[in-house]
Write an enzyme that holds these catalytic residues in place. Structure first.
Site, mmCIF file in Angstrom:
data_model
loop_
_atom_site.group_PDB
_atom_site.id
_atom_site.type_symbol
_atom_site.label_atom_id
_atom_site.label_comp_id
_atom_site.label_asym_id
_atom_site.label_seq_id
_atom_site.Cartn_x
_atom_site.Cartn_y
_atom_site.Cartn_z
ATOM 1 N N HIS A 1 2.075 1.857 -3.446
ATOM 2 C CA HIS A 1 1.038 2.464 -4.292
ATOM 3 C C HIS A 1 0.965 3.973 -4.058
ATOM 4 C CE1 HIS A 1 -0.062 -1.445 -5.492
ATOM 5 N NE2 HIS A 1 -0.871 -1.746 -4.492
ATOM 6 N N THR B 1 0.832 -1.207 0.000
ATOM 7 C CA THR B 1 0.000 0.000 0.000
ATOM 8 C C THR B 1 0.865 1.255 0.000
ATOM 9 O OG1 THR B 1 -1.759 -1.147 1.201
ATOM 10 C CG2 THR B 1 -1.796 1.255 1.251
#
EC number: 1.1.1.103
Length: 348
Positions: A47, A44
């Site tokens: 990202h 995450t």
């Protein structure tokens, strides 16, 4: 304690992040301030660093990144009970409401109003971080910080692997990224055999073997289903664990799992996936679990006990340790290139 701290911050939309000096935050009611001892990079975080479509829709810069952590409580906000200065802690990242239909049934991991610590709030890529007291997990002193920071992703792996019986079961794991590697460690510690891993990256296949995979398959060069059938005497695996988020891997796994077998899906797919439901799921009478988050707090107890048992082979998974945040750009670029397992920033 200094009034200033360094942090990795997403200062503006776009690629990358910045190392900045900011004020040490103060805990408000129901919050605690922790001194970060170790923190690790999650997919995450990558990202957010890359500023992909999901990050653009969710993240509101400026924001401190990071959510996987081991730390020490250094200050307690008003109204906090059961937590003391000096407690050695980690953080559950799902901030749940406790009031919705899911929460009132004890299914906190699918709270309908979930906020994610370090995604919807400032996170732990900093020397200090403010955390909701309800999200604090107390660690035994015997667990070193570089392991304790992995408990949040380990919880994902534990829920994936242990969604059903695993001891003595044959297992196919597709995807040996950081979460898949943790899945291998949990499966081996829990008595699975053989553990077969399908992973296209040479680097990650080698890591999979170091963690304990009994067989590794290159899906770009070998027929995954045929290899699995050869290993299992034509029966297929009892359990299929999908970590990759690759539609082809999902299809291969469903073909390779034995009738009436168990499937756990953690990988996230790029869009809609077409599957032959009749032949690959219904007529095979498969049991399928979708995995999200961790069960609060049952999974945390399981993770902690597995760590304390000494049976989890995590050292090969932690491929990179950095002292402080100075080389954060190198760390993220190595992750982008797929040349890491778990990357840990050590601040102790």
């Amino acid at each position: 304690m200094s009034e200033k701290m360094v942090a990795i911050m997403k200062t503006k939309p776009g690629y990358g992040a910045e190392l900045v000096e900011v004020d040490v935050p103060k805990p408000g009611p129901g919050e605690v301030l922790i001194k970060v001892l170790a923190t690790s990079i999650c997919g995450t975080d990558l990202h957010i660093y890359e500023w992909n479509e999901w990050a653009q829709s969710r993240i509101k810069p400026p924001q401190i990144m990071g959510h996987e952590v081991a730390g020490e409580v250094v200050e307690i906000g008003p109204g906090v009970e059961g937590i003391e200065v000096g407690d050695y802690v980690s953080v559950e990242t799902h901030i749940v409401c406790g009031k919705c239909y899911a929460c009132r049934r004890g299914q906190y991991h699918v709270c309908q109003n979930t906020k994610i610590f370090g995604v919807d709030t400032d996170g732990v890529f900093a020397e200090y971080a403010v955390v909701p007291a309800q999200n604090i997990w107390k660690n035994p002193k015997s667990i070193p910080p570089e392991y304790a920071t992995l408990q949040e992703p380990l919880g994902n792996a534990v829920d994936t692997v242990l969604a059903g019986p695993i001891s003595g079961k044959s297992v196919l794991i597709t995807g040996a990224g950081p979460l898949g590697l943790l899945g291998i460690a949990v499966a081996k510690a829990s008595g699975a055999y053989p553990v077969i891993v399908s992973e296209p990256s040479d680097f990650r296949r080698e890591l999979a073997k170091k963690v304990g995979a009994d067989y590794v398959i290159n899906p770009f060069e070998e027929d995954v289903v045929k290899e699995v059938m050869d290993i299992t005497d034509g029966n297929g695996v009892d359990v299929f664990l999908e970590f990759s988020g690759a539609p082809k891997a999902l299809e291969q796994g469903l073909q390779a799992v034995t009738p009436a077998g168990r499937v756990s899906l953690l990988g996230l797919y790029p869009g809609k996936v077409t599957i032959d439901f009749n032949n690959l799921i219904i007529f095979k009478a498969l049991t399928i679990y979708g995995i999200t988050g961790r069960h609060l707090w049952e999974t945390w107890y399981t993770v902690s006990r597995l760590l304390q048992s000494g049976k989890l082979n995590l050292d090969p998974i932690i491929t990179h340790k950095y002292k402080g945040f100075d080389k954060y750009e190198e760390a993220f670029e190595l992750m982008r290139a797929g040349k890491t397992g778990k990357v840990v920033f050590m601040l102790k």
